[in-house]
Design a protein around this motif. Structure first.
Motif, PDB file in Angstrom:
ATOM      1  N   ASN A   1     -21.679  28.580   2.603  1.00 39.43           N
ATOM      2  CA  ASN A   1     -21.268  27.477   1.717  1.00 39.43           C
ATOM      3  C   ASN A   1     -19.976  27.787   0.962  1.00 39.43           C
ATOM      4  O   ASN A   1     -19.265  26.859   0.542  1.00 39.43           O
ATOM      5  CB  ASN A   1     -22.380  27.144   0.729  1.00 39.43           C
ATOM      6  N   ASP A   2     -19.679  29.065   0.776  1.00 38.67           N
ATOM      7  CA  ASP A   2     -18.477  29.458   0.029  1.00 38.67           C
ATOM      8  C   ASP A   2     -17.282  29.732   0.937  1.00 38.67           C
ATOM      9  O   ASP A   2     -16.212  30.083   0.451  1.00 38.67           O
ATOM     10  CB  ASP A   2     -18.757  30.706  -0.811  1.00 38.67           C
ATOM     11  N   PHE A   3     -17.489  29.593   2.238  1.00 36.49           N
ATOM     12  CA  PHE A   3     -16.417  29.926   3.171  1.00 36.49           C
ATOM     13  C   PHE A   3     -15.470  28.751   3.397  1.00 36.49           C
ATOM     14  O   PHE A   3     -15.905  27.626   3.660  1.00 36.49           O
ATOM     15  CB  PHE A   3     -16.983  30.357   4.523  1.00 36.49           C
TER      16      PHE A   3
ATOM     17  N   GLY B   1     -30.121  33.823   7.852  1.00 34.63           N
ATOM     18  CA  GLY B   1     -28.804  33.889   8.461  1.00 34.63           C
ATOM     19  C   GLY B   1     -28.826  34.425   9.878  1.00 34.63           C
ATOM     20  O   GLY B   1     -29.882  34.590  10.495  1.00 34.63           O
ATOM     21  N   VAL B   2     -27.638  34.700  10.382  1.00 40.12           N
ATOM     22  CA  VAL B   2     -27.485  35.366  11.672  1.00 40.12           C
ATOM     23  C   VAL B   2     -26.783  36.688  11.444  1.00 40.12           C
ATOM     24  O   VAL B   2     -25.907  36.807  10.574  1.00 40.12           O
ATOM     25  CB  VAL B   2     -26.693  34.502  12.679  1.00 40.12           C
TER      26      VAL B   2
ATOM     27  N   ILE C   1     -16.485  35.604  14.797  1.00 43.89           N
ATOM     28  CA  ILE C   1     -17.027  35.494  13.438  1.00 43.89           C
ATOM     29  C   ILE C   1     -16.964  34.048  12.958  1.00 43.89           C
ATOM     30  O   ILE C   1     -17.948  33.511  12.413  1.00 43.89           O
ATOM     31  CB  ILE C   1     -16.260  36.417  12.476  1.00 43.89           C
ATOM     32  N   LEU C   2     -15.834  33.400  13.159  1.00 43.34           N
ATOM     33  CA  LEU C   2     -15.676  32.004  12.733  1.00 43.34           C
ATOM     34  C   LEU C   2     -16.704  31.114  13.415  1.00 43.34           C
ATOM     35  O   LEU C   2     -17.287  30.204  12.784  1.00 43.34           O
ATOM     36  CB  LEU C   2     -14.267  31.517  13.038  1.00 43.34           C
ATOM     37  N   ASP C   3     -16.964  31.355  14.691  1.00 48.59           N
ATOM     38  CA  ASP C   3     -17.941  30.524  15.396  1.00 48.59           C
ATOM     39  C   ASP C   3     -19.357  30.828  14.930  1.00 48.59           C
ATOM     40  O   ASP C   3     -20.210  29.929  14.914  1.00 48.59           O
ATOM     41  CB  ASP C   3     -17.823  30.733  16.901  1.00 48.59           C
ATOM     42  N   HIS C   4     -19.632  32.061  14.541  1.00 47.86           N
ATOM     43  CA  HIS C   4     -20.973  32.376  14.011  1.00 47.86           C
ATOM     44  C   HIS C   4     -21.186  31.721  12.648  1.00 47.86           C
ATOM     45  O   HIS C   4     -22.327  31.403  12.287  1.00 47.86           O
ATOM     46  CB  HIS C   4     -21.187  33.878  13.956  1.00 47.86           C
ATOM     47  N   ILE C   5     -20.124  31.537  11.900  1.00 45.39           N
ATOM     48  CA  ILE C   5     -20.255  30.757  10.663  1.00 45.39           C
ATOM     49  C   ILE C   5     -20.687  29.340  11.008  1.00 45.39           C
ATOM     50  O   ILE C   5     -21.557  28.749  10.343  1.00 45.39           O
ATOM     51  CB  ILE C   5     -18.929  30.753   9.882  1.00 45.39           C
TER      52      ILE C   5
ATOM     53  N   ILE D   1     -22.326  28.463  13.774  1.00 44.64           N
ATOM     54  CA  ILE D   1     -23.701  28.556  14.267  1.00 44.64           C
ATOM     55  C   ILE D   1     -24.691  28.554  13.103  1.00 44.64           C
ATOM     56  O   ILE D   1     -25.708  27.851  13.121  1.00 44.64           O
ATOM     57  CB  ILE D   1     -23.882  29.833  15.121  1.00 44.64           C
ATOM     58  N   ALA D   2     -24.404  29.367  12.075  1.00 47.20           N
ATOM     59  CA  ALA D   2     -25.272  29.405  10.895  1.00 47.20           C
ATOM     60  C   ALA D   2     -25.327  28.044  10.226  1.00 47.20           C
ATOM     61  O   ALA D   2     -26.408  27.561   9.850  1.00 47.20           O
ATOM     62  CB  ALA D   2     -24.773  30.463   9.907  1.00 47.20           C
ATOM     63  N   ARG D   3     -24.177  27.395  10.091  1.00 45.88           N
ATOM     64  CA  ARG D   3     -24.124  26.077   9.451  1.00 45.88           C
ATOM     65  C   ARG D   3     -24.926  25.048  10.263  1.00 45.88           C
ATOM     66  O   ARG D   3     -25.670  24.238   9.694  1.00 45.88           O
ATOM     67  CB  ARG D   3     -22.667  25.633   9.299  1.00 45.88           C
ATOM     68  N   GLU D   4     -24.809  25.087  11.568  1.00 45.97           N
ATOM     69  CA  GLU D   4     -25.541  24.159  12.429  1.00 45.97           C
ATOM     70  C   GLU D   4     -27.048  24.309  12.282  1.00 45.97           C
ATOM     71  O   GLU D   4     -27.802  23.348  12.456  1.00 45.97           O
ATOM     72  CB  GLU D   4     -25.148  24.380  13.891  1.00 45.97           C
TER      73      GLU D   4
END
Length: 275
Positions: A77-79, A168-169, A190-194, A196-199
């Motif tokens: 949420n802070d990213f 999280g992941v 890393i950006l895509d895992h953010i 993935i977590a958001r999804e």
């Protein structure tokens, strides 16, 4: 019918060996086995306390000389992506992501070997053979996925071994095509895992350890929303220079005290053992 009480995890300490991050330092790890029907709950709990998984073991640095290795995670949420990170996302928008069960393939191993030869030829994994690689991917007692990235031609160019936690992941290990530096694939994963977590409605992406003063780990400080585990709690990343004192020889607590402060998922005390 007989009933037995579950055995509390026992914690061990490895013998010191040269630190891979800071020259002239010696590394030591605190670890416990990850097994049985409570493995997922134990992994969820200890990951929030700075531990990482390697196959069926959970470990955390516990060096005698310093406490520089700080577990790092991104608060989704802070990213907010920086300009360069937005460019990285755009540059890789043609890639296809596929998440599969943890199963090793020859294509993955070939990419893994090329990655090591170009990026970590002298590292601890340099001699890993196909059987050891398969063990790294497949030996997991918890919810784990292999996230693969392919290009427009279906060519595998990046892989991440990813654990799914209750909050999280966790990016256990990633590797990618070393011949595509313009794609910044390490950053993109890393950006895509953010994403993935958001999804999946998960608040964190666990990155492993950030080490002040280590060029190998400096890239992690470049992500907004970064949190580090310091003195038993997570805090928002401050100026990286604020954490240099963690390299001091007197900054680490005794092993027995470290183990006593570990919170197990069922409230039982942790048990230290020498090894």
């Amino acid at each position: 019918m007989r009933h037995t009480l579950p055995i509390a995890p026992q914690f061990y300490v490895t013998a010191p060996q040269p630190c891979p991050y800071l020259d002239g330092r010696m590394e030591r790890k605190l670890f416990t086995a990850l097994q049985g029907e409570g493995a997922q709950r134990l992994n969820d709990s200890l990951s929030k306390q700075g531990f990482r998984r390697s196959q069926n073991v959970l470990y955390r640095p516990s060096c005698a000389d310093c406490a520089a290795c700080l577990s790092a995670r991104i608060n989704v949420n802070d990213f907010t992506p920086r300009k360069s990170q937005r460019k990285t996302i755009k540059r890789n928008q043609g890639l296809t992501r596929r998440a599969t069960s943890p199963w090793a393939t020859e294509e993955q191993y070939d990419l893994f070997r090329r990655y090591l030869e170009h990026r970590h030829a002298q590292g601890g994994m340099a001699d890993m053979d196909t059987f050891e690689f398969a063990a790294m991917i497949e030996e997991t007692p918890i919810r784990t996925r292999v996230v693969e990235y392919t290009d427009d031609d279906g060519q595998l160019i990046a892989v991440c071994l990813t654990d799914v936690l209750d909050d999280g992941v966790s990016m256990v290990y990633s590797f990618y095509d070393p011949d595509l530096p313009q794609h910044s694939l390490g950053t993109y994963i890393i950006l895509d895992h953010i994403e993935i977590a958001r999804e999946n409605g998960l608040p964190h992406v666990y990155l492993g350890y950030w080490v002040p003063g280590s060029p190998k780990m400096g890239y992690k400080a470049g992500f907004s929303g970064l949190e580090v585990y310091v003195d038993g709690h997570w805090e928002k990343m401050r100026d990286p220079a604020d954490y240099e004192s963690k390299c001091h020889p007197l900054s680490n607590d005794p092993i027995a005290e470290q183990v006593a402060n570990i919170n197990l998922p069922d409230g039982r005390p942790a048990t230290p053992r020498r090894r």
